[in-house]
Design a protein around this motif. Sequence first.
Motif, PDB file in Angstrom:
ATOM      1  N   VAL A 121       0.849  -1.200   0.000  1.00  0.00           N
ATOM      2  CA  VAL A 121       0.000   0.000   0.000  1.00  0.00           C
ATOM      3  C   VAL A 121       0.881   1.245   0.000  1.00  0.00           C
ATOM      4  CG1 VAL A 121      -1.664   1.336   1.365  1.00  0.00           C
ATOM      5  CG2 VAL A 121      -2.007  -1.133   1.049  1.00  0.00           C
ATOM      6  N   GLU A 122       1.898   1.263   0.857  1.00  0.00           N
ATOM      7  CA  GLU A 122       2.786   2.428   0.934  1.00  0.00           C
ATOM      8  C   GLU A 122       3.537   2.664  -0.374  1.00  0.00           C
ATOM      9  OE1 GLU A 122       3.775   2.830   5.668  1.00  0.00           O
ATOM     10  OE2 GLU A 122       5.116   1.586   4.464  1.00  0.00           O
ATOM     11  N   ALA A 123       3.862   1.584  -1.077  1.00  0.00           N
ATOM     12  CA  ALA A 123       4.579   1.700  -2.350  1.00  0.00           C
ATOM     13  C   ALA A 123       3.648   2.087  -3.508  1.00  0.00           C
ATOM     14  CB  ALA A 123       5.286   0.386  -2.674  1.00  0.00           C
ATOM     15  N   GLY A 124       2.344   2.109  -3.246  1.00  0.00           N
ATOM     16  CA  GLY A 124       1.389   2.436  -4.302  1.00  0.00           C
ATOM     17  C   GLY A 124       1.065   1.258  -5.206  1.00  0.00           C
ATOM     18  N   ASP A 125       1.456   0.055  -4.799  1.00  0.00           N
ATOM     19  CA  ASP A 125       1.215  -1.139  -5.601  1.00  0.00           C
ATOM     20  C   ASP A 125      -0.100  -1.836  -5.271  1.00  0.00           C
ATOM     21  OD1 ASP A 125       3.618  -0.787  -6.926  1.00  0.00           O
ATOM     22  OD2 ASP A 125       4.742  -2.051  -5.526  1.00  0.00           O
ATOM     23  N   LEU A 126      -0.770  -1.375  -4.224  1.00  0.00           N
ATOM     24  CA  LEU A 126      -2.029  -1.978  -3.801  1.00  0.00           C
ATOM     25  C   LEU A 126      -2.853  -0.892  -3.117  1.00  0.00           C
ATOM     26  CD1 LEU A 126      -3.505  -4.786  -3.526  1.00  0.00           C
ATOM     27  CD2 LEU A 126      -2.496  -4.922  -1.247  1.00  0.00           C
ATOM     28  N   GLU A 127      -4.093  -0.762  -3.523  1.00  0.00           N
ATOM     29  CA  GLU A 127      -4.997   0.175  -2.860  1.00  0.00           C
ATOM     30  C   GLU A 127      -5.414  -0.434  -1.524  1.00  0.00           C
ATOM     31  OE1 GLU A 127      -6.097   3.267  -3.753  1.00  0.00           O
ATOM     32  OE2 GLU A 127      -4.560   3.084  -5.309  1.00  0.00           O
ATOM     33  N   PRO A 128      -5.627   0.397  -0.501  1.00  0.00           N
ATOM     34  CA  PRO A 128      -6.123  -0.159   0.765  1.00  0.00           C
ATOM     35  C   PRO A 128      -7.449  -0.875   0.532  1.00  0.00           C
ATOM     36  CG  PRO A 128      -5.400   2.096   1.078  1.00  0.00           C
ATOM     37  CD  PRO A 128      -5.393   1.835  -0.405  1.00  0.00           C
ATOM     38  N   ARG A 129      -7.533  -2.093   1.016  1.00  0.00           N
ATOM     39  CA  ARG A 129      -8.763  -2.875   0.936  1.00  0.00           C
ATOM     40  C   ARG A 129      -8.774  -3.856   2.096  1.00  0.00           C
ATOM     41  NH1 ARG A 129      -7.539  -5.456  -4.849  1.00  0.00           N
ATOM     42  NH2 ARG A 129      -6.584  -3.439  -5.070  1.00  0.00           N
ATOM     43  N   ARG A 130      -9.927  -4.373   2.390  1.00  0.00           N
ATOM     44  CA  ARG A 130     -10.054  -5.323   3.499  1.00  0.00           C
ATOM     45  C   ARG A 130      -9.181  -6.543   3.227  1.00  0.00           C
ATOM     46  NH1 ARG A 130     -14.314  -7.027   7.501  1.00  0.00           N
ATOM     47  NH2 ARG A 130     -14.006  -9.259   7.746  1.00  0.00           N
ATOM     48  N   VAL A 131      -8.551  -7.030   4.277  1.00  0.00           N
ATOM     49  CA  VAL A 131      -7.766  -8.256   4.213  1.00  0.00           C
ATOM     50  C   VAL A 131      -8.462  -9.277   5.103  1.00  0.00           C
ATOM     51  CG1 VAL A 131      -5.546  -9.357   4.700  1.00  0.00           C
ATOM     52  CG2 VAL A 131      -5.612  -6.978   3.878  1.00  0.00           C
ATOM     53  N   ASP A 132      -8.868 -10.399   4.517  1.00  0.00           N
ATOM     54  CA  ASP A 132      -9.435 -11.519   5.263  1.00  0.00           C
ATOM     55  C   ASP A 132      -8.389 -12.620   5.264  1.00  0.00           C
ATOM     56  OD1 ASP A 132     -12.177 -10.755   5.946  1.00  0.00           O
ATOM     57  OD2 ASP A 132     -12.470 -10.655   3.777  1.00  0.00           O
ATOM     58  N   ALA A 133      -7.982 -13.036   6.461  1.00  0.00           N
ATOM     59  CA  ALA A 133      -6.928 -14.043   6.568  1.00  0.00           C
ATOM     60  C   ALA A 133      -7.428 -15.277   7.297  1.00  0.00           C
ATOM     61  CB  ALA A 133      -5.724 -13.464   7.294  1.00  0.00           C
ATOM     62  N   THR A 134      -6.973 -16.426   6.832  1.00  0.00           N
ATOM     63  CA  THR A 134      -7.262 -17.701   7.467  1.00  0.00           C
ATOM     64  C   THR A 134      -5.937 -18.389   7.747  1.00  0.00           C
ATOM     65  OG1 THR A 134      -9.346 -17.921   6.263  1.00  0.00           O
ATOM     66  CG2 THR A 134      -8.437 -19.928   7.235  1.00  0.00           C
ATOM     67  N   SER A 135      -5.713 -18.685   9.018  1.00  0.00           N
ATOM     68  CA  SER A 135      -4.521 -19.414   9.433  1.00  0.00           C
ATOM     69  C   SER A 135      -4.887 -20.887   9.538  1.00  0.00           C
ATOM     70  CB  SER A 135      -4.047 -18.876  10.795  1.00  0.00           C
ATOM     71  OG  SER A 135      -2.976 -19.650  11.285  1.00  0.00           O
ATOM     72  N   LEU A 136      -4.158 -21.718   8.818  1.00  0.00           N
ATOM     73  CA  LEU A 136      -4.432 -23.152   8.782  1.00  0.00           C
ATOM     74  C   LEU A 136      -3.366 -23.917   9.559  1.00  0.00           C
ATOM     75  CD1 LEU A 136      -5.028 -23.341   4.934  1.00  0.00           C
ATOM     76  CD2 LEU A 136      -6.806 -23.348   6.694  1.00  0.00           C
ATOM     77  N   ARG A 137      -3.788 -24.916  10.323  1.00  0.00           N
ATOM     78  CA  ARG A 137      -2.807 -25.817  10.935  1.00  0.00           C
ATOM     79  C   ARG A 137      -2.293 -26.795   9.876  1.00  0.00           C
ATOM     80  NH1 ARG A 137      -6.951 -25.863  14.833  1.00  0.00           N
ATOM     81  NH2 ARG A 137      -6.365 -24.716  16.700  1.00  0.00           N
TER      82      ARG A 137
END
Length: 144
Positions: free
Chosen positions: A58-74
């Motif tokens: 985002v800071e580099a301008g390569d990605l617009e701020p957007r929601r991040v949904d993360a799933t951590s898998l065992r």
Amino acid sequence: MTTDESALARELRADGIDVADVRLSPERVAVAYTTTLPAERPAHGEMGRVCNTVIDLVEAGDLEPRRVDATSLRFEDDVQATWHVEAAWLDDLTNYRISEEEFSARVLETVETDPDADVDSDAPHASAVANDEPGRPAGDGGSR
């Protein structure tokens, strides 16, 4: 420059995240990753590395701020936890309206370790987002 799924997966892997899947849409980033610490709760260091990768883009301008949904898998089909980052938090952090500590506290408050619990259908977790997008092109988007 705009980041695509394969570039994001490469960036996450370069930051030590074992990416299982990455999906991008105009509104969301969905990341599923296999943890190196399969405890009851997700490793804060891994969560931080995912967040820092997105923040850097985002800071580099390569990605617009957007929601991040993360799933951590065992393991492949064993969800450890889900968590998210709101687009506004990314915007606030990168524009110095909130501190890194405030950002981290907000993210940690979103951790859900009971992924079978009812969730708001308007706020899907990464695994749901990853599974509901048809016609995804082959590539290095992280799917195994």
